[in-house]
Write a protein that holds these residues in place. Structure first.
Motif, short mmCIF file in Angstrom:
data_model
loop_
_atom_site.label_atom_id
_atom_site.label_comp_id
_atom_site.label_asym_id
_atom_site.label_seq_id
_atom_site.Cartn_x
_atom_site.Cartn_y
_atom_site.Cartn_z
N PHE A 290 35.93 -16.59 50.69
CA PHE A 290 34.71 -17.10 50.07
C PHE A 290 34.27 -18.40 50.72
O PHE A 290 33.09 -18.60 51.03
N GLY A 291 35.22 -19.32 50.91
CA GLY A 291 34.88 -20.59 51.53
C GLY A 291 34.36 -20.41 52.94
O GLY A 291 33.40 -21.09 53.38
N GLN A 292 34.95 -19.50 53.67
CA GLN A 292 34.52 -19.22 55.04
C GLN A 292 33.11 -18.65 55.07
O GLN A 292 32.27 -19.06 55.88
N ARG A 293 32.83 -17.72 54.17
CA ARG A 293 31.55 -17.02 54.19
C ARG A 293 30.40 -17.89 53.68
O ARG A 293 29.30 -17.90 54.28
N PHE A 294 30.62 -18.63 52.61
CA PHE A 294 29.50 -19.33 51.97
C PHE A 294 29.43 -20.81 52.29
O PHE A 294 28.35 -21.41 52.22
N TRP A 295 30.56 -21.41 52.64
CA TRP A 295 30.56 -22.86 52.88
C TRP A 295 31.00 -23.21 54.29
O TRP A 295 31.19 -24.38 54.61
N GLY A 296 31.18 -22.19 55.11
CA GLY A 296 31.48 -22.44 56.52
C GLY A 296 32.83 -23.07 56.79
O GLY A 296 32.99 -23.77 57.79
N LEU B 238 45.14 -23.98 61.78
CA LEU B 238 46.40 -24.49 61.25
C LEU B 238 47.54 -23.88 62.06
O LEU B 238 47.70 -22.66 62.10
N GLN B 239 48.32 -24.74 62.68
CA GLN B 239 49.42 -24.28 63.51
C GLN B 239 50.66 -25.08 63.20
O GLN B 239 50.64 -26.32 63.20
N VAL B 240 51.76 -24.38 62.91
CA VAL B 240 53.04 -25.02 62.64
C VAL B 240 54.08 -24.40 63.57
O VAL B 240 54.36 -23.20 63.49
N LEU B 241 54.61 -25.23 64.47
CA LEU B 241 55.62 -24.77 65.43
C LEU B 241 55.16 -23.53 66.20
O LEU B 241 55.95 -22.66 66.54
N ARG C 132 43.63 -19.28 62.16
CA ARG C 132 42.36 -19.82 62.64
C ARG C 132 41.22 -19.25 61.79
O ARG C 132 41.09 -18.03 61.65
N LEU C 133 40.43 -20.13 61.21
CA LEU C 133 39.26 -19.74 60.42
C LEU C 133 38.01 -20.05 61.22
O LEU C 133 37.77 -21.19 61.59
N GLU C 134 37.22 -19.00 61.49
CA GLU C 134 35.94 -19.18 62.17
C GLU C 134 34.86 -19.45 61.14
O GLU C 134 34.85 -18.84 60.07
N PRO C 135 33.91 -20.34 61.43
CA PRO C 135 32.82 -20.61 60.49
C PRO C 135 32.07 -19.33 60.14
O PRO C 135 31.67 -18.58 61.04
N THR C 136 31.92 -19.05 58.88
CA THR C 136 31.21 -17.89 58.29
C THR C 136 31.93 -16.57 58.52
O THR C 136 31.62 -15.59 57.87
N GLY C 137 32.91 -16.50 59.44
CA GLY C 137 33.67 -15.27 59.59
C GLY C 137 33.63 -14.71 61.00
O GLY C 137 33.05 -15.30 61.91
N ASN C 138 34.25 -13.56 61.16
CA ASN C 138 34.28 -12.87 62.46
C ASN C 138 34.18 -11.36 62.24
O ASN C 138 35.12 -10.76 61.72
N PRO C 139 33.01 -10.77 62.59
CA PRO C 139 31.79 -11.33 63.17
C PRO C 139 31.12 -12.33 62.21
O PRO C 139 31.49 -12.40 61.05
N PRO C 140 30.15 -13.08 62.71
CA PRO C 140 29.48 -14.08 61.88
C PRO C 140 28.94 -13.48 60.58
O PRO C 140 28.40 -12.37 60.56
N PHE C 141 29.14 -14.24 59.49
CA PHE C 141 28.67 -13.90 58.16
C PHE C 141 29.38 -12.67 57.57
O PHE C 141 28.88 -12.06 56.63
N ARG C 142 30.54 -12.36 58.12
CA ARG C 142 31.42 -11.34 57.54
C ARG C 142 32.82 -11.94 57.51
O ARG C 142 33.44 -12.10 58.55
N TYR D 22 39.89 -10.42 62.28
CA TYR D 22 38.63 -9.69 62.24
C TYR D 22 38.39 -9.19 60.83
O TYR D 22 39.35 -8.91 60.08
N THR D 23 37.14 -9.04 60.46
CA THR D 23 36.81 -8.68 59.08
C THR D 23 37.34 -7.31 58.68
O THR D 23 37.71 -7.10 57.53
N ASN D 24 37.40 -6.35 59.62
CA ASN D 24 37.91 -5.02 59.28
C ASN D 24 39.39 -5.06 58.89
O ASN D 24 39.83 -4.29 58.04
N VAL D 25 40.14 -5.94 59.53
CA VAL D 25 41.56 -6.07 59.20
C VAL D 25 41.72 -6.65 57.80
O VAL D 25 42.55 -6.18 57.01
N LEU D 26 40.92 -7.66 57.48
CA LEU D 26 40.92 -8.21 56.12
C LEU D 26 40.59 -7.13 55.11
O LEU D 26 41.25 -7.00 54.07
#
Length: 428
Positions: A129-135, A140-143, A150-160, A167-171
């Protein structure tokens, strides 16, 4: 009430492995590394403690033979390195299925794992929700390996939204699996009627997941989710709900076909997406039908051995000068890359497990309705994975791949007769 992480297990020497399975599923969406380490550890422990049972199971021998066959077909592939690396998507998961099915023997364990999957999906949905509506975006990487999100603004593809996935299909495939299992858990909690707050909270989390699936605009997920809803409507005997799902499907299909009055009933972003009007005309090699034909042509050219795992993409690019990661059909990909015998062997194993599940379900429907409901939810979730594979291949995300094989282990472990050797621990 939601379960707590527990050592409780009917076989004391498997308590640690049972705990590892719970922790692994809870951590899996956010750390493929941590989840995989938990799974590999439980594989080793259960294999050591129950090796006699594993050796006695004919399905395990078939999977072992299939493993050897896949290795041999890799030797005959154009790119041996890619083919042998592709074994990582299968061989460890065969071992996970064999060992996890010895851990999950009772239906209360389905409820426990279902809760962990639903609870683990909650932050995934909030991030979507935050990715899609609030960009929301960031890395975040630990060791390097432990956490690498990695969160892309609005999603991957954009706005999904893609949330913690690439990728959105995996989600979407992940959420469809969780929702399919979670609906059975919701019905079970509702029928208990003891903790209404728990039921409401669970319904809210599942509803949030359903909304995110809608936002992914993944046509495959929409269709599978409609089928999941129809399956539960049949189980409940709610003819009106089944009729409602059928009406929604018919109206959507009519809107896609250009029926104007139906387009007034169905939101445009749904029928427009299904009709392909929300994106430009893709090039011919990008069409799934083109990829399917090519995959089937490959299977016909090498029906016995295939072309080797992970070889489809290079062959397709050579032919079309267009790169795709897979042919968007799991079964055609298997035929093209592993050959028809290997594909049929794997499908026979899965079909055998499903048959065990259906037989046990039929035996429990009248005598143990609560147990039957939980087993039914596992079968529906497993079926959602199979249906999703008709139009996409999400197994290359190790997290989704692990969940699919754990579901198969759930059905097998709960459904098959308990062998006497299961209760015999390997001597110290």
């Amino acid at each position: 009430m939601p379960p707590r992480l527990s050592w409780q297990h009917p076989e004391p020497d498997l308590r640690l492995s049972w705990l590892l399975l719970q922790v692994g599923l809870l951590l899996l969406p956010f750390s493929a590394f941590a989840g995989s380490v938990c799974m590999l550890t439980l594989i080793g422990w259960v294999a050591w403690r129950r090796w006699r049972v594993l050796v006695a199971d004919r399905l395990n021998w078939l999977l072992l033979g299939l493993s050897v066959w896949l290795g041999l077909t890799g030797w005959l592939s154009p790119d041996r390195t890619a083919a042998w690396l592709g074994l990582a998507n299968f061989l460890p998961l065969f071992a996970l299925f064999a060992t996890a099915s010895l851990l999950i023997r009772q239906t209360w364990q389905i409820r426990t794992l279902g809760w962990w999957l639903v609870l683990g999906s909650l932050p995934v949905n909030l991030l979507a929700f935050g990715q899609r509506f609030w960009g929301w975006s960031g890395h975040l990487q630990v060791l390097s390996l432990v956490v690498n999100l990695r969160l892309e603004p609005t999603g991957n593809p954009p706005f999904r939204p893609a949330s913690v996935f690439d990728y959105t299909n995996v989600l979407a495939s992940y959420l469809v699996l969780v929702l399919s299992l979670g609906l059975g858990l919701l019905l079970w909690e509702w029928r208990q009627g003891k903790q209404w707050r728990t039921t409401v909270a669970l319904a809210g989390m599942l509803g949030l997941g359903a909304v995110v699936i809608l936002l992914t605009e993944t046509r495959n997920a929409w269709g599978v989710l409609l089928g999941v809803g129809g399956a539960y409507a049949l189980w409940l005997g709610w003819g009106w709900l089944l009729a409602a799902f059928a009406a929604v499907a018919a109206a959507t299909w009519g809107a896609v076909q250009g029926q104007g009055w139906l387009r007034a009933l169905v939101p445009e972003f749904i029928w427009g997406r299904l009709a392909g009007r929300l994106e430009g005309s893709p090039p011919l090699p990008a069409l799934r039908t083109t990829q399917w034909r090519f995959a089937w042509d490959l299977a016909q050219q090498r029906p016995l051995t295939g072309w080797g795992l992970r070889n489809f993409s290079a062959l397709y690019q050579t032919k079309t000068d267009f790169w795709v990661g897979h042919p968007h059909n799991f079964y055609l990909m298997l035929c093209a890359e592993t050959g028809l015998p290997a594909t049929l062997a794997l499908l026979w194993v899965i079909g055998r497990v499903v048959l065990f599940g259906v037989q046990r379900l039929a035996a429990w429907v009248r005598t143990q309705p609560g147990d039957a409901l939980l087993l039914f939810s596992a079968l529906v979730a497993l079926g959602s994975c199979g249906l999703f594979g008709l139009l996409d291949v999400t197994m290359f995300d190790i997290r989704v791949n692990i969940l699919g094989w754990v579901l198969l282990a759930v059905v097998y472990g709960v459904s098959r007769p308990v062998p006497a050797q299961t209760h015999e621990a390997t001597p110290e």
